[in-house]
Design a protein around this motif. Structure first.
Motif, PDB file in Angstrom:
ATOM      1  N   SER A  66      77.797 124.893 146.779  1.00 33.59           N
ATOM      2  CA  SER A  66      76.828 125.261 145.742  1.00 33.59           C
ATOM      3  C   SER A  66      75.439 124.826 146.198  1.00 33.59           C
ATOM      4  O   SER A  66      75.295 123.958 147.074  1.00 33.59           O
ATOM      5  N   VAL A  67      74.437 125.412 145.593  1.00 39.44           N
ATOM      6  CA  VAL A  67      73.055 124.999 145.873  1.00 39.44           C
ATOM      7  C   VAL A  67      72.861 123.543 145.432  1.00 39.44           C
ATOM      8  O   VAL A  67      72.214 122.748 146.117  1.00 39.44           O
ATOM      9  N   HIS A  68      73.439 123.210 144.289  1.00 39.99           N
ATOM     10  CA  HIS A  68      73.303 121.851 143.769  1.00 39.99           C
ATOM     11  C   HIS A  68      73.718 120.809 144.809  1.00 39.99           C
ATOM     12  O   HIS A  68      72.992 119.864 145.101  1.00 39.99           O
ATOM     13  N   TRP A  69      74.883 121.013 145.394  1.00 40.24           N
ATOM     14  CA  TRP A  69      75.391 120.069 146.393  1.00 40.24           C
ATOM     15  C   TRP A  69      74.419 119.963 147.575  1.00 40.24           C
ATOM     16  O   TRP A  69      74.083 118.868 148.039  1.00 40.24           O
TER      17      TRP A  69
ATOM     18  N   ALA B 160      61.527 125.934 138.552  1.00 36.40           N
ATOM     19  CA  ALA B 160      62.624 125.859 139.530  1.00 36.40           C
ATOM     20  C   ALA B 160      63.966 125.798 138.792  1.00 36.40           C
ATOM     21  O   ALA B 160      64.052 125.231 137.696  1.00 36.40           O
ATOM     22  N   PHE B 161      64.994 126.372 139.382  1.00 41.29           N
ATOM     23  CA  PHE B 161      66.318 126.371 138.746  1.00 41.29           C
ATOM     24  C   PHE B 161      66.824 124.919 138.629  1.00 41.29           C
ATOM     25  O   PHE B 161      66.558 124.096 139.508  1.00 41.29           O
ATOM     26  N   PRO B 162      67.577 124.594 137.550  1.00 45.15           N
ATOM     27  CA  PRO B 162      68.022 123.200 137.360  1.00 45.15           C
ATOM     28  C   PRO B 162      68.744 122.585 138.566  1.00 45.15           C
ATOM     29  O   PRO B 162      68.631 121.372 138.778  1.00 45.15           O
ATOM     30  N   SER B 163      69.441 123.370 139.359  1.00 44.38           N
ATOM     31  CA  SER B 163      70.121 122.791 140.534  1.00 44.38           C
ATOM     32  C   SER B 163      69.119 122.113 141.464  1.00 44.38           C
ATOM     33  O   SER B 163      69.456 121.179 142.186  1.00 44.38           O
ATOM     34  N   VAL B 164      67.877 122.595 141.448  1.00 45.02           N
ATOM     35  CA  VAL B 164      66.820 122.009 142.276  1.00 45.02           C
ATOM     36  C   VAL B 164      65.975 121.038 141.435  1.00 45.02           C
ATOM     37  O   VAL B 164      65.797 119.877 141.790  1.00 45.02           O
TER      38      VAL B 164
ATOM     39  N   VAL C 197      63.218 126.530 150.406  1.00 44.30           N
ATOM     40  CA  VAL C 197      63.179 127.738 149.580  1.00 44.30           C
ATOM     41  C   VAL C 197      64.575 127.982 149.025  1.00 44.30           C
ATOM     42  O   VAL C 197      65.553 127.998 149.774  1.00 44.30           O
ATOM     43  N   ASP C 198      64.647 128.142 147.687  1.00 46.57           N
ATOM     44  CA  ASP C 198      65.903 128.509 147.033  1.00 46.57           C
ATOM     45  C   ASP C 198      65.940 130.034 146.979  1.00 46.57           C
ATOM     46  O   ASP C 198      65.185 130.670 146.246  1.00 46.57           O
ATOM     47  N   GLY C 199      66.835 130.593 147.767  1.00 42.28           N
ATOM     48  CA  GLY C 199      66.836 132.048 147.959  1.00 42.28           C
ATOM     49  C   GLY C 199      67.809 132.824 147.098  1.00 42.28           C
ATOM     50  O   GLY C 199      68.047 134.006 147.365  1.00 42.28           O
ATOM     51  N   TYR C 200      68.362 132.180 146.068  1.00 44.07           N
ATOM     52  CA  TYR C 200      69.218 132.936 145.140  1.00 44.07           C
ATOM     53  C   TYR C 200      68.408 134.102 144.593  1.00 44.07           C
ATOM     54  O   TYR C 200      67.230 133.941 144.272  1.00 44.07           O
ATOM     55  N   HIS C 201      68.992 135.259 144.464  1.00 45.69           N
ATOM     56  CA  HIS C 201      68.357 136.496 143.963  1.00 45.69           C
ATOM     57  C   HIS C 201      67.505 137.188 145.017  1.00 45.69           C
ATOM     58  O   HIS C 201      67.080 138.321 144.794  1.00 45.69           O
ATOM     59  N   ALA C 202      67.212 136.516 146.140  1.00 47.23           N
ATOM     60  CA  ALA C 202      66.474 137.194 147.208  1.00 47.23           C
ATOM     61  C   ALA C 202      67.472 137.582 148.302  1.00 47.23           C
ATOM     62  O   ALA C 202      67.708 138.769 148.547  1.00 47.23           O
TER      63      ALA C 202
ATOM     64  N   LEU D 214      77.301 134.265 144.989  1.00 45.33           N
ATOM     65  CA  LEU D 214      77.941 134.624 143.724  1.00 45.33           C
ATOM     66  C   LEU D 214      77.444 135.938 143.147  1.00 45.33           C
ATOM     67  O   LEU D 214      78.208 136.698 142.560  1.00 45.33           O
ATOM     68  N   LYS D 215      76.172 136.205 143.340  1.00 42.34           N
ATOM     69  CA  LYS D 215      75.502 137.276 142.577  1.00 42.34           C
ATOM     70  C   LYS D 215      75.465 138.561 143.394  1.00 42.34           C
ATOM     71  O   LYS D 215      76.499 139.206 143.574  1.00 42.34           O
ATOM     72  N   GLU D 216      74.281 138.927 143.892  1.00 42.91           N
ATOM     73  CA  GLU D 216      74.178 140.179 144.655  1.00 42.91           C
ATOM     74  C   GLU D 216      75.119 140.170 145.863  1.00 42.91           C
ATOM     75  O   GLU D 216      75.537 141.223 146.337  1.00 42.91           O
TER      76      GLU D 216
HETATM   77  C1  LIG Z   1      67.393 130.395 141.508  1.00 38.66           C
HETATM   78  C2  LIG Z   1      68.784 129.862 141.389  1.00 38.66           C
HETATM   79  N1  LIG Z   1      69.156 128.809 142.152  1.00 38.66           N
HETATM   80  C3  LIG Z   1      70.416 128.300 142.069  1.00 38.66           C
HETATM   81  C4  LIG Z   1      71.354 128.851 141.225  1.00 38.66           C
HETATM   82  C5  LIG Z   1      72.761 128.310 141.136  1.00 38.66           C
HETATM   83  O1  LIG Z   1      72.914 127.138 141.843  1.00 38.66           O
HETATM   84  P1  LIG Z   1      74.332 126.399 141.998  1.00 38.66           P
HETATM   85  O2  LIG Z   1      74.941 126.940 143.257  1.00 38.66           O
HETATM   86  O3  LIG Z   1      73.991 124.969 142.094  1.00 38.66           O
HETATM   87  O4  LIG Z   1      75.155 126.718 140.799  1.00 38.66           O
HETATM   88  C6  LIG Z   1      70.999 129.931 140.423  1.00 38.66           C
HETATM   89  C7  LIG Z   1      72.009 130.498 139.486  1.00 38.66           C
HETATM   90  O5  LIG Z   1      71.747 131.258 138.608  1.00 38.66           O
HETATM   91  C8  LIG Z   1      69.691 130.454 140.513  1.00 38.66           C
HETATM   92  O6  LIG Z   1      69.331 131.486 139.754  1.00 38.66           O
END
Ligand SMILES: Cc1ncc(COP(=O)(O)O)c(C=O)c1O
Length: 413
Positions: free
Chosen positions: A97-100, A124-128, A204-209, A230-232
């Motif tokens: 996961s990004v969190h880890w 920024a997303f909570p994981s960051v 850089v958090d590249g989720y969605h990109a 998980l997504k795209e």
């Molecule tokens: C920008 C962004 N970063 C991270 C995550 C998810 O992170 P993690 O892998 O910690 O659940 C998401 C999920 O919606 C997200 O939108």
């Protein structure tokens, strides 16, 4: 518009006319996933613990490369994640996961040695964001949180201004999850430049990109790029990734015996693995997830990321035109270069609209009861976008979406 490339390579939910527009939250299942999961059960049955050393190469059956569960995180990194990010071999690895990954990064003495603050926007997303906040007590790394012009957008100049001699790390989302806005490459390069002038790192958090458009981590000049499949990427849960710039030394304190140089010598003292990316592994890798991890990425790469982006832009363009016709305000950006795969529509009582659409078998989601989110993606057609907007307009005109909607179905929207 030609039918979408590779539509037949995905599995759709019932009923057969359902319109799945939630690529931004959990992508459709690639058609090859059931067979891959069967291979997992078979490798487990047939090989047991020996599967850690070697299994048939289901991921690249045409190649002579030897793979086992032990080497899969870096093998998938080199073969599938690196091409997704324009990264060289040896720099990418599977992560849970990004969190880890962010927790591991914040735990490195090399980050702390560079300064005492982590500069990041409040969007920024909570994981960051929460990771930076939680590490403050442990590592003397104070989050320096930059507010935007409103609760959703990034103030780019303020972010640049905050980077200084005390900065250890700058962390931004490539695409903002609250707006669907993509940060321009030129801005990310300016951030990298400013960070490097002060000996700080850019994350850089590249989720969605990553997965929805071509990404080139070397062109962006970032030091660390994280994201998930998980997504795209249609990789489902438990599949994320890390890129670390070649030659960057990082020694996470938060690591495990899978990241050790000699795990089976069971030494008294840990020794970081010589391959930096491997140090970001913890305990025993959950291998089942890696069987379905890259089937969606395979489809995206086969299609070509330029073609994926072109298809996505054509569908979001159609969505914008229909939103204009319906008199709906947008929360996501309009210019193609600033768009991601996501379109956010400001609709009063958005949660009810989402539930109403679900009764019409049109799957979207809502945030804070303010916006309906949709991401028409590789498997969707223009006709489906039109059907979604026909349903939205029906709901709006008849006001039916507010009067009789089914009850809330749970905490996940
Ligand atoms: C920008 C962004 N970063 C991270 C995550 C998810 O992170 P993690 O892998 O910690 O659940 C998401 C999920 O919606 C997200 O939108």
């Amino acid at each position: 518009m030609p039918s979408p490339p590779l539509r037949s390579h995905y599995r759709f939910p019932d009923p057969s006319d359902a319109v799945e527009l939630r690529a931004f939250t959990h992508g459709l299942q690639p058609a090859s996933v059931p067979a891959m999961m069967e291979r997992f059960t078979e490798d487990w049955r047939q090989r047991g613990v020996d599967a850690w050393n070697e299994v048939p190469n289901h991921w690249r059956p045409e190649s002579d490369d030897t793979v086992g569960w032990w080497t899969l995180p870096t093998y998938l990194g080199d073969e599938f994640i690196a091409p997704l990010l324009g990264a060289p071999a040896g720099t990418c690895i599977w992560q849970p996961s990004v969190h880890w990954t962010v927790q591991c990064l914040l735990s490195t003495p090399e980050v702390q040695a560079r300064g005492s603050t982590v500069v990041l926007p409040d969007t920024a997303f909570p994981s960051v964001l929460h990771s930076a906040q939680n590490w403050e007590e442990l590592q003397d790394l104070t989050p320096d949180i930059v507010s935007g012009p409103d609760a959703r957008r990034v103030d780019r100049e303020a972010l640049l201004d905050r980077i200084g001699p005390d900065t250890a790390l700058v962390a931004v989302s490539h695409v903002g999850f609250t707006t669907g806005a993509r940060l321009p490459s030129a801005f990310l390069r300016r951030l990298a430049d400013r960070a490097h002038q002060h000996d700080a790192l850019l994350l850089v958090d590249g989720y969605h990109a990553a997965g929805s458009m071509p990404v080139d981590v070397r062109d962006l000049d970032c030091d660390v790029y994280v994201g998930g499949l998980l997504k795209e990427g249609s990789g489902s849960a438990g599949n994320a990734f890390l890129y670390v710039r070649d030659g960057l030394e990082l020694t996470p304190r938060l690591t495990g015996w899978f990241g050790d140089a000699a795990p089976f010598e069971f030494r008294r003292e840990p020794e970081p693995h010589p391959d930096v990316r491997r140090r970001f592994l913890g305990g025993t890798t959950p291998v089942a997830a890696m069987y379905h991890a890259v089937e969606g990425v395979r489809l995206l790469l086969d299609c070509g990321l330029d073609a994926v982006r072109e298809h996505s832009l054509a569908l979001t363009q159609r969505a914008l035109a229909r939103a204009d016709d319906a008199g709906l305000s947008l929360r996501s950006p309009r210019p193609p270069a600033a768009r991601s795969a996501m379109v956010l529509l400001e609709i009063p009582d958005a949660e009810r609209m989402t539930r109403y659409l679900k009764t019409r078998h049109v799957y979207t989601d809502s945030r804070r009861n303010e916006v309906v989110r949709m991401a028409p993606f590789l498997w969707n057609t223009q006709d489906e976008v039109d059907r979604a907007f026909d349903a939205i307009e029906n709901g709006l005109h008849e006001k039916t979406y507010r009067s009789h909607t089914p009850p809330d179905t749970g905490p996940v929207t």
